[in-house]
Structure formats: C-alpha cells, structure tokens
Design a protein around this motif. Sequence first.
Motif, PDB file in Angstrom:
ATOM      1  N   TRP A 345       0.806  -1.210   0.000  1.00 21.10           N
ATOM      2  CA  TRP A 345       0.000   0.000   0.000  1.00 21.10           C
ATOM      3  C   TRP A 345       0.844   1.266   0.000  1.00 21.10           C
ATOM      4  CZ3 TRP A 345      -0.478  -4.093   3.359  1.00 21.10           C
ATOM      5  CH2 TRP A 345       0.332  -4.039   4.491  1.00 21.10           C
ATOM      6  N   ILE A 346       0.218   2.322  -0.449  1.00 20.57           N
ATOM      7  CA  ILE A 346       0.719   3.683  -0.215  1.00 20.57           C
ATOM      8  C   ILE A 346       0.014   4.166   1.044  1.00 20.57           C
ATOM      9  CG2 ILE A 346       0.814   6.050  -1.093  1.00 20.57           C
ATOM     10  CD1 ILE A 346       2.603   4.107  -2.617  1.00 20.57           C
ATOM     11  N   ASP A 347       0.740   4.470   2.078  1.00 21.42           N
ATOM     12  CA  ASP A 347       0.137   4.669   3.394  1.00 21.42           C
ATOM     13  C   ASP A 347      -0.463   6.063   3.598  1.00 21.42           C
ATOM     14  OD1 ASP A 347      -0.225   3.382   6.076  1.00 21.42           O
ATOM     15  OD2 ASP A 347       0.881   5.168   6.711  1.00 21.42           O
ATOM     16  N   HIS A 348      -0.026   7.035   2.823  1.00 16.83           N
ATOM     17  CA  HIS A 348      -0.445   8.420   3.089  1.00 16.83           C
ATOM     18  C   HIS A 348      -0.424   9.191   1.775  1.00 16.83           C
ATOM     19  CE1 HIS A 348      -0.087  11.872   6.325  1.00 16.83           C
ATOM     20  NE2 HIS A 348      -1.253  11.863   5.709  1.00 16.83           N
ATOM     21  N   ARG A 349      -1.475   9.976   1.534  1.00 18.63           N
ATOM     22  CA  ARG A 349      -1.550  10.780   0.314  1.00 18.63           C
ATOM     23  C   ARG A 349      -1.883  12.224   0.683  1.00 18.63           C
ATOM     24  NH1 ARG A 349      -6.374  12.080  -1.737  1.00 18.63           N
ATOM     25  NH2 ARG A 349      -5.858  11.728  -3.918  1.00 18.63           N
ATOM     26  N   ARG A 350      -1.327  13.122  -0.101  1.00 14.88           N
ATOM     27  CA  ARG A 350      -1.661  14.533   0.067  1.00 14.88           C
ATOM     28  C   ARG A 350      -3.016  14.826  -0.557  1.00 14.88           C
ATOM     29  NH1 ARG A 350       3.796  14.391  -1.283  1.00 14.88           N
ATOM     30  NH2 ARG A 350       5.194  15.242   0.334  1.00 14.88           N
ATOM     31  N   PHE A 351      -3.543  15.997  -0.238  1.00 19.55           N
ATOM     32  CA  PHE A 351      -4.842  16.402  -0.764  1.00 19.55           C
ATOM     33  C   PHE A 351      -4.852  16.419  -2.293  1.00 19.55           C
ATOM     34  CE2 PHE A 351      -7.932  19.903  -1.759  1.00 19.55           C
ATOM     35  CZ  PHE A 351      -9.076  19.192  -1.413  1.00 19.55           C
ATOM     36  N   ASP A 352      -3.685  16.724  -2.898  1.00 21.34           N
ATOM     37  CA  ASP A 352      -3.622  16.757  -4.365  1.00 21.34           C
ATOM     38  C   ASP A 352      -3.448  15.361  -4.978  1.00 21.34           C
ATOM     39  OD1 ASP A 352      -0.956  16.060  -3.949  1.00 21.34           O
ATOM     40  OD2 ASP A 352      -0.143  17.964  -4.633  1.00 21.34           O
ATOM     41  N   GLY A 353      -3.389  14.340  -4.139  1.00 22.29           N
ATOM     42  CA  GLY A 353      -3.285  12.969  -4.625  1.00 22.29           C
ATOM     43  C   GLY A 353      -1.886  12.405  -4.667  1.00 22.29           C
ATOM     44  N   SER A 354      -0.874  13.209  -4.442  1.00 21.79           N
ATOM     45  CA  SER A 354       0.505  12.719  -4.497  1.00 21.79           C
ATOM     46  C   SER A 354       0.855  11.943  -3.227  1.00 21.79           C
ATOM     47  CB  SER A 354       1.475  13.887  -4.676  1.00 21.79           C
ATOM     48  OG  SER A 354       1.383  14.794  -3.591  1.00 21.79           O
ATOM     49  N   PRO A 355       1.728  10.931  -3.341  1.00 22.25           N
ATOM     50  CA  PRO A 355       2.125  10.156  -2.165  1.00 22.25           C
ATOM     51  C   PRO A 355       2.890  11.012  -1.158  1.00 22.25           C
ATOM     52  CG  PRO A 355       2.675   8.996  -4.183  1.00 22.25           C
ATOM     53  CD  PRO A 355       2.292  10.391  -4.578  1.00 22.25           C
ATOM     54  N   LYS A 356       2.707  10.700   0.113  1.00 21.55           N
ATOM     55  CA  LYS A 356       3.356  11.440   1.192  1.00 21.55           C
ATOM     56  C   LYS A 356       4.198  10.480   2.035  1.00 21.55           C
ATOM     57  CE  LYS A 356       2.111  14.988   4.642  1.00 21.55           C
ATOM     58  NZ  LYS A 356       0.986  15.627   5.384  1.00 21.55           N
ATOM     59  N   VAL A 357       4.822   9.509   1.398  1.00 16.82           N
ATOM     60  CA  VAL A 357       5.523   8.445   2.110  1.00 16.82           C
ATOM     61  C   VAL A 357       6.825   8.092   1.402  1.00 16.82           C
ATOM     62  CG1 VAL A 357       3.483   7.369   3.130  1.00 16.82           C
ATOM     63  CG2 VAL A 357       4.183   6.730   0.825  1.00 16.82           C
ATOM     64  N   ASP A 358       7.736   7.471   2.143  1.00 17.69           N
ATOM     65  CA  ASP A 358       8.953   6.920   1.549  1.00 17.69           C
ATOM     66  C   ASP A 358       9.158   5.469   1.956  1.00 17.69           C
ATOM     67  OD1 ASP A 358       9.662   7.163   4.198  1.00 17.69           O
ATOM     68  OD2 ASP A 358      11.384   8.478   3.836  1.00 17.69           O
ATOM     69  N   LYS A 359       8.122   4.852   2.541  1.00 15.19           N
ATOM     70  CA  LYS A 359       8.206   3.458   2.962  1.00 15.19           C
ATOM     71  C   LYS A 359       6.798   2.873   3.042  1.00 15.19           C
ATOM     72  CE  LYS A 359      10.382   4.618   6.740  1.00 15.19           C
ATOM     73  NZ  LYS A 359      10.329   6.085   6.727  1.00 15.19           N
ATOM     74  N   ILE A 360       6.731   1.552   3.231  1.00 13.14           N
ATOM     75  CA  ILE A 360       5.469   0.836   3.395  1.00 13.14           C
ATOM     76  C   ILE A 360       5.460   0.249   4.801  1.00 13.14           C
ATOM     77  CG2 ILE A 360       4.009  -1.040   2.554  1.00 13.14           C
ATOM     78  CD1 ILE A 360       5.515  -0.764  -0.157  1.00 13.14           C
ATOM     79  N   PRO A 361       4.786   0.884   5.755  1.00 17.65           N
ATOM     80  CA  PRO A 361       4.829   0.396   7.141  1.00 17.65           C
ATOM     81  C   PRO A 361       4.039  -0.893   7.309  1.00 17.65           C
ATOM     82  CG  PRO A 361       3.313   2.239   6.957  1.00 17.65           C
ATOM     83  CD  PRO A 361       3.992   2.114   5.617  1.00 17.65           C
ATOM     84  N   SER A 362       4.618  -1.845   8.020  1.00 13.49           N
ATOM     85  CA  SER A 362       3.932  -3.117   8.244  1.00 13.49           C
ATOM     86  C   SER A 362       2.661  -2.940   9.062  1.00 13.49           C
ATOM     87  CB  SER A 362       4.871  -4.095   8.958  1.00 13.49           C
ATOM     88  OG  SER A 362       5.192  -3.630  10.271  1.00 13.49           O
ATOM     89  N   THR A 363       2.616  -1.914   9.885  1.00 11.69           N
ATOM     90  CA  THR A 363       1.513  -1.742  10.830  1.00 11.69           C
ATOM     91  C   THR A 363       0.166  -1.524  10.148  1.00 11.69           C
ATOM     92  OG1 THR A 363       2.262   0.560  10.984  1.00 11.69           O
ATOM     93  CG2 THR A 363       2.871  -0.913  12.786  1.00 11.69           C
TER      94      THR A 363
END
Length: 389
Positions: A345-363
Amino acid sequence: MSTGTRMKQECMRVQTWLYDHAWPYWAAHGVDRVHGGFVEYLDLAGRDGGAPFKRVRAQARQLYCFSQAALLGLPGAREISDNCWQFFDRHARRGDGGWARRMDRTGVIIDPTSDAYDLAFVLLAHAWRYRLTRDPALIESAAGVITTLNSDLKAPGGLGWLADTGTSGPRQQNPHMHIMEAALEMLDASGDARFAALAHQVADLFLHHIIDRKTGVLREFFTADWKPLDSAEGHIIEPGHMLEWVWILVRAHRLLGLATLDDVQRLYAFATCHGTDAHTGLIYDQIRSTGAPLSRDSRLWPQTEALKAHIAMMETFGLDTSPQISVTVDNLFRHYLDHAPLGTWIDHRRFDGSPKVDKIPSTSLYHLQLAFTELLRAQSTPGYDTVAV
C-alpha cells in the motif's frame, strides 16, 4: 447493478487482495527469517526496508494478522505466528514481566519504556494467539499486561493511564481507545471477567470525560484531569478515530451491554459530516472541533475505520450504508492499494493525490485486515470461515 451484486463484488475484491496477495506477500517479504519476528517496514519497491529497530506495536499487530490468517486457513500462517510469538515473548518482554517499546533488529531491547499504546497491542496479540492456540497461559500473560498498565502508567487520580513512563501529559484518548479494543478482544476470546473490568474502566472514562456528549466531538488531547486543552492541540479532531470508536462502542454494547448507541450515532454523524471530502469520500487526517478541516491529507487507516463504521451502522441501526461501503472500498484500492506492489500500500496521500511516504509500514496490515475481514464476515462471503472479529 443491485446493491447485493455490488456488495458481492466488493467482497470478492477484498478477499482476493487479502488471501491471494497481501498475506502471501507479507509472509514472503515481511517476516525476518534471520533474526525472528517481523520487519518494521518495506521500501516503496516492496523489499525489506532495512530498519535497524523493531517496535513492539508493529510485532504485536503482525501477530494478530498472522494468527487470524491461520484461523482462516492460510497455509504457513500458523508456523509464522508460532515462530514470531516465540521471538516476541523471548525478546520484547522485560525482566520484570513488562513489555518494552522497541528492540533492535536482533531482539535486544533498546527502549524499555512502558507505552500504553504498545501495551494495548500486546494485549490484542494475546487475544488472537489465544484464539489460535487455546493455551491458558496466555490468559494469565494477558492479565499481566493489565498489571503493567496499572503499576507503570496509572494516572495520578486514577483517571486512565499515562501515555508512557517518560512523560506526564497531556492525556491522550488514542491509547485508551486501543486498550478498550484489546480488552474486548480478550473478553470475547476468553470470557475472563478481568478484561470486562478493564473495558468498563475505559468506557467510564470515555462516557464521562473523552466524548463531548452534546456535540459528538472527540478530542485527541486533554489536561491531566481530562478537560479540553486550552490550546491549538486541544482542538485537534481525527475523524478516523471517531469512526474507530463507532465500531468499538458497538462491540462494547454487544459484549458488555453498555448504553453507548446514542454516542455511536453522534460520533458517526460528526465524523462523516465534517471529516469526509465531499468530492472523493476520503476521510481527512484532521479537523478542528468546529468541524473545519485542519489537514485535508488522508492516511490509509482512517479509510479502513470508515469501512468498519459503515458496517457497524448497517448492522446495528439498519441504515443502508452500502453506497458508503462501496465508495470506501473503491477509494482504498484507487488511492492506496493499486499504486503499490501488489499486496502492499501507499500509506499516506496529500490532498492533491501525491504520495506522502517513503516506505510501506507493516503496521497498516492490521487496519486493512480488520476492516476487510469485517466486511467479509458481515456479508458472509462463501469461503470465509466466520471468526469473531
């Protein structure tokens, strides 16, 4: 397309993702087969991210995931749960019987702090390991988690628990929410009255201090006597947590007979009215106590909590939330699952739709799995062997 057909398609979609992609992927790439336990996160290509630490909360969440997967018939999941429980029990448990917050990659404790949020997930892991093994020693070990909470973290005055042993405030609702969740799981799994008592403690705090029963507002941070903080921090509202409480309070009503359904309706109404993007249906990260958006970015986990809440409202009040369920499932795939290695998964996205992450957290598997198995349970999809969730 009829509602029943649409819901069946949504269930097939999440079942395929969970059974055929997520569980096998994390079994192959999320287990540390050198040192034991689970890896903390993957990189965006879906490989072990090389984290030099292992958080106890992450280990506990993955133990829930693979214990439930074993109960639902995933090949190899029982072995993963057994082996990783041995690592967890041997290394994360302190010499005094309490549980640390963080280990290095090999299992050496590097932060022995008692953390209420972590202890909640230690308790959750116990519940699912007990469901899987029926080992009575796990009930006593779980009761020991309550002992640690009370000996290390009981707040002065007796109202709830401190966030950890390294701070004196502010009070936080989030650890208490997960303590409630885990206490209900242990009660449901074992029937032991000690976990009912723990759930009642949290429920009393929630009903008398945490929720604003006039407005349905649920703040994140409080003073030492559980009054709203007179600061910007005191006005932070996370609609995802409000929706998470909806599902937990419905469970408390069913398991404990608590009169929580009016509060469930207040929470759901406020969170869905003010915390949902009107165009996409995504749940915002944060809003203000007035209902105005504070952060229009969107983490993955509030979307899963919305899914659970929509299911709870359908089952409890007979509301037709099938349109909201379909939008939420579609959003999870469209914005978080379809743009990552299959099963991640992509864990976090900005309001404009761009990803806000640099990893995939297991949690985040905990959030996805719990929501998806709830949907499958509620819809009684063929092939799903019903287990209390």
